[in-house]
Design a protein around this motif. Structure first.
Motif, short mmCIF file in Angstrom:
data_model
loop_
_atom_site.label_atom_id
_atom_site.label_comp_id
_atom_site.label_asym_id
_atom_site.label_seq_id
_atom_site.Cartn_x
_atom_site.Cartn_y
_atom_site.Cartn_z
N GLU A 11 34.28 38.77 28.71
CA GLU A 11 35.41 39.43 29.37
C GLU A 11 36.63 39.30 28.48
OE1 GLU A 11 37.86 39.42 33.59
OE2 GLU A 11 36.27 37.97 33.27
N LEU A 40 29.10 42.15 39.95
CA LEU A 40 30.08 43.10 40.48
C LEU A 40 29.80 43.45 41.95
CD1 LEU A 40 30.28 45.49 37.41
CD2 LEU A 40 32.12 43.99 38.23
N ARG A 41 28.53 43.55 42.30
CA ARG A 41 28.16 43.95 43.67
C ARG A 41 28.16 42.79 44.66
NH1 ARG A 41 23.98 47.11 40.87
NH2 ARG A 41 24.62 49.30 41.00
N ALA A 44 31.32 38.99 42.92
CA ALA A 44 32.76 39.29 42.79
C ALA A 44 33.43 39.45 44.15
CB ALA A 44 32.98 40.52 41.92
N LEU A 50 37.55 40.02 47.70
CA LEU A 50 37.99 41.41 47.58
C LEU A 50 38.06 42.09 48.94
CD1 LEU A 50 35.83 42.51 44.52
CD2 LEU A 50 38.16 41.61 44.51
N THR A 54 38.68 47.50 47.25
CA THR A 54 38.42 46.96 45.91
C THR A 54 36.95 46.66 45.74
OG1 THR A 54 40.64 45.99 45.96
CG2 THR A 54 39.15 45.22 44.24
N ARG A 55 36.30 46.23 46.80
CA ARG A 55 34.85 46.00 46.75
C ARG A 55 34.12 47.29 46.39
NH1 ARG A 55 32.12 42.81 51.59
NH2 ARG A 55 33.68 41.39 50.76
N TYR A 58 34.46 47.96 42.64
CA TYR A 58 33.54 47.12 41.88
C TYR A 58 32.10 47.64 41.99
CZ TYR A 58 36.73 43.38 40.45
OH TYR A 58 37.72 42.65 39.84
N ALA A 61 31.71 50.63 39.79
CA ALA A 61 31.60 50.20 38.39
C ALA A 61 30.18 49.72 38.09
CB ALA A 61 32.61 49.11 38.09
N VAL A 75 36.97 47.62 35.00
CA VAL A 75 37.05 47.75 36.45
C VAL A 75 38.25 46.94 36.92
CG1 VAL A 75 35.39 45.87 36.83
CG2 VAL A 75 35.85 47.49 38.65
N ALA A 76 39.10 47.55 37.71
CA ALA A 76 40.25 46.89 38.30
C ALA A 76 41.03 46.06 37.27
CB ALA A 76 39.81 46.02 39.48
N ARG A 78 40.11 44.82 34.55
CA ARG A 78 39.30 43.80 33.86
C ARG A 78 38.40 44.54 32.89
NH1 ARG A 78 37.36 39.32 38.16
NH2 ARG A 78 36.99 38.20 36.24
#
Length: 81
Positions: A11, A40-41, A44, A50, A54-55, A58, A61, A75-76, A78
């Motif tokens: 990252e 991400l799913r 995160a 989140l 926002t979820r 992600y 993404a 994503v967001a 990041r």
């Protein structure tokens, strides 16, 4: 002795690349992508607490990562690579 290649997720943070999950290494690039998509799913939303909107960002993404087999993803605000 030949050593096998190892892949990981990084990252971009404060202008530097750092390991996203320092203890994780994968035998293939696809393994690293699958791990990031799962994070991400699933992780995160939990670890970052989140909200629903926002979820969804992600999750979208993660879908893009699965669909296009990318080596980098934003994503967001990041950046992952």
């Amino acid at each position: 002795m030949l050593l096998p290649a190892v892949f990981m997720v990084s990252e971009r943070e404060d202008g530097k690349w750092r390991a996203h999950d320092p203890g994780a290494a994968y035998a293939t690039p696809q393994g690293a992508r699958d791990s990031l998509a799962a994070w991400l799913r699933v992780m995160a939303p939990f670890t970052l607490k989140l909200d629903d909107a926002t979820r969804a960002v992600y999750a979208q993404a993660a879908d893009r990562l699965d669909d296009r087999r990318r080596n980098a993803l934003s994503v967001a605000e990041r950046r992952f690579g």
